[in-house]
Design a protein around this motif. Structure first.
Motif, mmCIF file in Angstrom:
data_model
loop_
_atom_site.group_PDB
_atom_site.id
_atom_site.type_symbol
_atom_site.label_atom_id
_atom_site.label_comp_id
_atom_site.label_asym_id
_atom_site.label_seq_id
_atom_site.Cartn_x
_atom_site.Cartn_y
_atom_site.Cartn_z
ATOM 1 N N LEU A 140 83.503 -3.246 -94.567
ATOM 2 C CA LEU A 140 82.583 -4.256 -94.029
ATOM 3 C C LEU A 140 82.376 -5.361 -95.068
ATOM 4 O O LEU A 140 82.429 -5.105 -96.268
ATOM 5 C CB LEU A 140 81.224 -3.623 -93.699
ATOM 6 C CG LEU A 140 81.186 -2.533 -92.638
ATOM 7 C CD1 LEU A 140 79.749 -2.162 -92.330
ATOM 8 C CD2 LEU A 140 81.871 -2.981 -91.365
ATOM 9 N N PRO A 141 82.121 -6.584 -94.620
ATOM 10 C CA PRO A 141 81.851 -7.680 -95.565
ATOM 11 C C PRO A 141 80.442 -7.547 -96.141
ATOM 12 O O PRO A 141 79.538 -8.300 -95.784
ATOM 13 C CB PRO A 141 81.992 -8.936 -94.701
ATOM 14 C CG PRO A 141 81.684 -8.477 -93.318
ATOM 15 C CD PRO A 141 82.086 -7.033 -93.217
ATOM 16 N N PHE A 177 72.579 -2.288 -90.211
ATOM 17 C CA PHE A 177 72.073 -0.923 -90.371
ATOM 18 C C PHE A 177 72.964 -0.143 -91.333
ATOM 19 O O PHE A 177 72.485 0.529 -92.250
ATOM 20 C CB PHE A 177 72.021 -0.209 -89.012
ATOM 21 C CG PHE A 177 71.790 1.267 -89.114
ATOM 22 C CD1 PHE A 177 70.535 1.768 -89.408
ATOM 23 C CD2 PHE A 177 72.839 2.161 -88.944
ATOM 24 C CE1 PHE A 177 70.323 3.129 -89.520
ATOM 25 C CE2 PHE A 177 72.635 3.525 -89.050
ATOM 26 C CZ PHE A 177 71.367 4.015 -89.339
ATOM 27 N N ALA A 178 74.280 -0.262 -91.143
ATOM 28 C CA ALA A 178 75.216 0.471 -92.003
ATOM 29 C C ALA A 178 75.052 0.044 -93.461
ATOM 30 O O ALA A 178 75.036 0.877 -94.363
ATOM 31 C CB ALA A 178 76.652 0.244 -91.535
ATOM 32 N N LEU A 198 73.903 -8.284 -85.068
ATOM 33 C CA LEU A 198 74.585 -7.605 -86.170
ATOM 34 C C LEU A 198 73.906 -6.287 -86.536
ATOM 35 O O LEU A 198 74.137 -5.751 -87.619
ATOM 36 C CB LEU A 198 74.658 -8.518 -87.396
ATOM 37 C CG LEU A 198 75.568 -9.734 -87.244
ATOM 38 C CD1 LEU A 198 75.449 -10.648 -88.440
ATOM 39 C CD2 LEU A 198 77.021 -9.291 -87.071
ATOM 40 N N ASN A 224 71.664 1.264 -94.786
ATOM 41 C CA ASN A 224 71.544 2.714 -94.804
ATOM 42 C C ASN A 224 72.374 3.326 -95.924
ATOM 43 O O ASN A 224 71.954 4.273 -96.580
ATOM 44 C CB ASN A 224 72.001 3.276 -93.447
ATOM 45 C CG ASN A 224 71.688 4.744 -93.302
ATOM 46 O OD1 ASN A 224 70.562 5.160 -93.538
ATOM 47 N ND2 ASN A 224 72.678 5.522 -92.946
ATOM 48 N N LEU A 253 77.048 -9.888 -95.711
ATOM 49 C CA LEU A 253 75.911 -9.402 -94.933
ATOM 50 C C LEU A 253 74.645 -9.400 -95.781
ATOM 51 O O LEU A 253 73.556 -9.732 -95.296
ATOM 52 C CB LEU A 253 76.210 -7.991 -94.400
ATOM 53 C CG LEU A 253 77.249 -7.929 -93.282
ATOM 54 C CD1 LEU A 253 77.686 -6.492 -93.019
ATOM 55 C CD2 LEU A 253 76.714 -8.542 -91.991
ATOM 56 N N PRO A 308 74.282 -3.042 -85.826
ATOM 57 C CA PRO A 308 75.044 -1.901 -86.356
ATOM 58 C C PRO A 308 75.552 -2.140 -87.780
ATOM 59 O O PRO A 308 75.468 -1.253 -88.622
ATOM 60 C CB PRO A 308 76.211 -1.772 -85.373
ATOM 61 C CG PRO A 308 75.748 -2.433 -84.134
ATOM 62 C CD PRO A 308 74.857 -3.549 -84.564
ATOM 63 N N ALA A 309 76.038 -3.357 -88.044
ATOM 64 C CA ALA A 309 76.582 -3.645 -89.368
ATOM 65 C C ALA A 309 75.477 -3.700 -90.410
ATOM 66 O O ALA A 309 75.596 -3.128 -91.503
ATOM 67 C CB ALA A 309 77.347 -4.963 -89.333
#
Lengths: 292, 266
Positions: free
Chosen positions: A167-168, A153-154, A148, A157, A172, A150-151
């Motif tokens: 995104l959930p 990190f997003a 996971l 960040n 997360l 990329p998710a």
């Protein structure tokens, strides 16, 4: 003498390697969202879980997992509301967790040696069953953190952007809270609740001195964590020092070495172009001279 | 087709009313600037549209779907005012822009060639492709802002929502910016931007909406700055449609230095 001819040393090494690899893979997200000390807070809560286990004659690791997950999810919910500052929430965790742990362990009829085991780790008493639990949970956390990336990190960040991306985010965040609690509890055997956070944060801090991207930082931090764990267990076996503390000291030594090395490298690199300038075309030299 | 349709929206922060009875409609392909003074509620308005701030009353439709049931977030590209505070963990320009693909590809599927291509195309659009492997922390403020636009563009959105994109941005980046937005608009994209001062993007703006004291005070063509109000650092908006209202002064009092001041150009 070959240290690893003893099975308990092999188990200690295997347990340390799993933690050395997993803790930084999770820690990088915590560092990125400026929650470097959350692992420490959860560690204190885990101590209360240990106390519950000892008091009711249950497996302390199991009760610690449950209590620290509850604590981590609680902190995450407080953070999402944004009413109490993360700082205060952490302070409450630290003191409530450790006080609860000490009181509960005191109420149970176990010795203070038992408490020390959880405070500072007791790697060499890792049983086969412990090792299976550490390996299974460690691999689960590691897989989630890598798959996971990329998710996560997003979200770490730029949480608002992640929300607008659909995104959930809440899920997360809860996943991060739960995996933090799980990692703290399995690392409790290796380094103890007081030093758990170090393995999550120090390898990341060391790696980011020289890396340029998130992915490379994560890989380097995992390598540093793994190296510190392997060398730490070996050194502690040779010198008869506490394995957990030895691993953490080695990680900090890596941080210092990398920081000093990187600073020296930057200084050298700055000096080389300066020397090249002197060999440059005459007008450059003239301009330099007039500027001085 | 309406892209954003707001009807009688009201927003309150902890009992304090920030927006009251706001209605506006943005059609597909329209470029709208939301103007207003600090604290007028203009940023709150876009944050409400994006669902970051809850509605206290009224309704918002996105692409014809009520916001509560809207799931096609990939159709919206959001450009926040600035990059998050930054934590010290380095991230490359490419990694930040790649986040913009998540809405399209989902969180479980790894990046494919098409995702990487979209990231490169978006960076090419903002003229930062050569910095793809550099840490974002080493970029100037204007370049970081362009990175955020690339992140939004990477998802190939139909609507771009920008919150003060040109605030504190150097002249080169402002020009690059105007170019990116005009190309996006030329492809039929819809743009909604909050601005303090329009600068080089002014010719693009089709509709201006002025928010004053939580209400929409003016909606129509971009008001022309006149006299000393047209000087650099000033962006005064006079709502001629409603002459009985006091002029709304939009001066960059919170930006030091003003973005079109020579000291800000890096």
């Amino acid at each position: 003498m070959d240290l690893f001819q003893y099975e308990f040393m092999l188990r200690a090494l295997a347990g340390a390697l799993v933690i050395g690899l997993t803790a930084p893979a999770l820690g990088i997200y915590l560092v990125q969202r400026r929650l470097s000390l959350i692992g420490d807070g959860i560690g204190h809560v885990a101590l209360t879980g240990v106390g519950v286990g000892l008091l009711f004659n249950q497996s302390p690791v199991l009760t610690a997992v449950v209590v620290s997950i509850l604590g981590a999810v609680g902190v995450e919910l407080v953070r999402q509301r944004g009413r109490t500052s993360g700082d205060l929430a952490l302070a409450l965790l630290f003191y409530g967790g450790i006080a609860g742990g000490v009181v509960l362990v005191g109420l149970s009829d176990s010795t203070s040696a038992n408490l020390t085991q959880f405070l500072f780790g007791s790697l060499t008493t890792t049983s086969r069953q412990d090792l299976i639990v550490i390996a299974v949970l460690g691999v689960a956390v590691l897989t989630a953190m890598l798959a996971l990336r990329p998710a996560l990190f997003a979200v770490c960040n730029d949480e608002e952007y992640a929300r607008v991306s659909g995104l959930p985010v809440r899920t997360l965040n809860l996943l991060l809270a739960v995996t933090t609690a799980v990692t703290v509890t399995i690392a409790m055997r290796t380094v103890g609740v007081l030093l758990v956070s170090a393995l999550m944060v120090v390898p990341v801090a060391a790696a980011q001195q020289v890396t340029r991207g998130f992915r490379t930082t994560m890989a380097a931090a995992m390598a540093i964590g793994l190296g510190a764990a392997a060398v730490g267990v070996t050194v502690s076996g040779e010198l008869d020092t506490a394995p957990g503390a030895t691993i953490v000291i080695l990680a900090i030594a890596a941080f210092l070495a990398i920081t000093v090395g990187a600073a020296t490298w930057r200084m050298l690199r700055r000096r080389i172009p300066a020397e090249r300038e002197h060999a440059g075309p005459p007008e450059v030299v003239l301009q330099e001279a007039s500027a001085r | 087709m309406s892209v954003v349709d707001i009807r009688h929206a009201a927003v309150a922060y902890g009992g304090r009313v920030v927006l009251r009875d706001v209605s506006m409609r943005t059609e597909s392909g329209q470029v709208t600037a939301i103007l207003g003074a600090n604290g007028s509620g203009k940023s709150t308005l876009v944050r409400t549209i994006l669902g970051l701030v809850p509605l206290a009353g009224g309704e918002i439709d996105l692409f014809g779907t009520p916001q509560r049931r809207f799931r096609e977030w990939a159709r919206i590209g959001y450009v926040p005012q600035r990059l998050g505070a930054g934590s010290g963990v380095p991230a490359t320009v490419g990694e930040v822009v790649a986040s913009g693909r998540l809405a399209r590809r989902g969180i479980f599927r790894p990046a494919r060639a098409a995702d990487k291509e979209a990231v490169r195309a978006a960076l090419e659009d903002v003229a930062l492709l050569d910095r793809i492997n550099d840490p974002v922390a080493t970029l100037s403020g204007g370049q970081q802002q362009r990175t955020l636009i690339a992140r939004a563009l990477a998802g190939r959105p139909d609507l771009l929502v920008l919150d003060e994109p040109t605030a504190g941005v150097d002249a080169v980046s402002q020009e690059a910016f105007a170019g990116v937005l005009s190309r996006f608009a030329a492809r039929g994209g819809t743009i909604l931007l909050v601005a303090h001062e329009l600068g080089p993007i002014q010719p693009l703006i089709g509709t201006a909406v002025v928010v004053h004291d939580g209400r929409i005070a003016y909606e129509g063509a971009v008001p022309e700055p006149a006299g000393h109000h047209a000087e650099p650092g000033h962006d005064h908006v006079h709502p001629h449609a409603q002459p009985e209202q006091p002029a709304i002064c939009v001066a960059p009092t919170d930006r030091m230095p003003p973005s079109n001041h020579p000291a800000a150009t890096l």
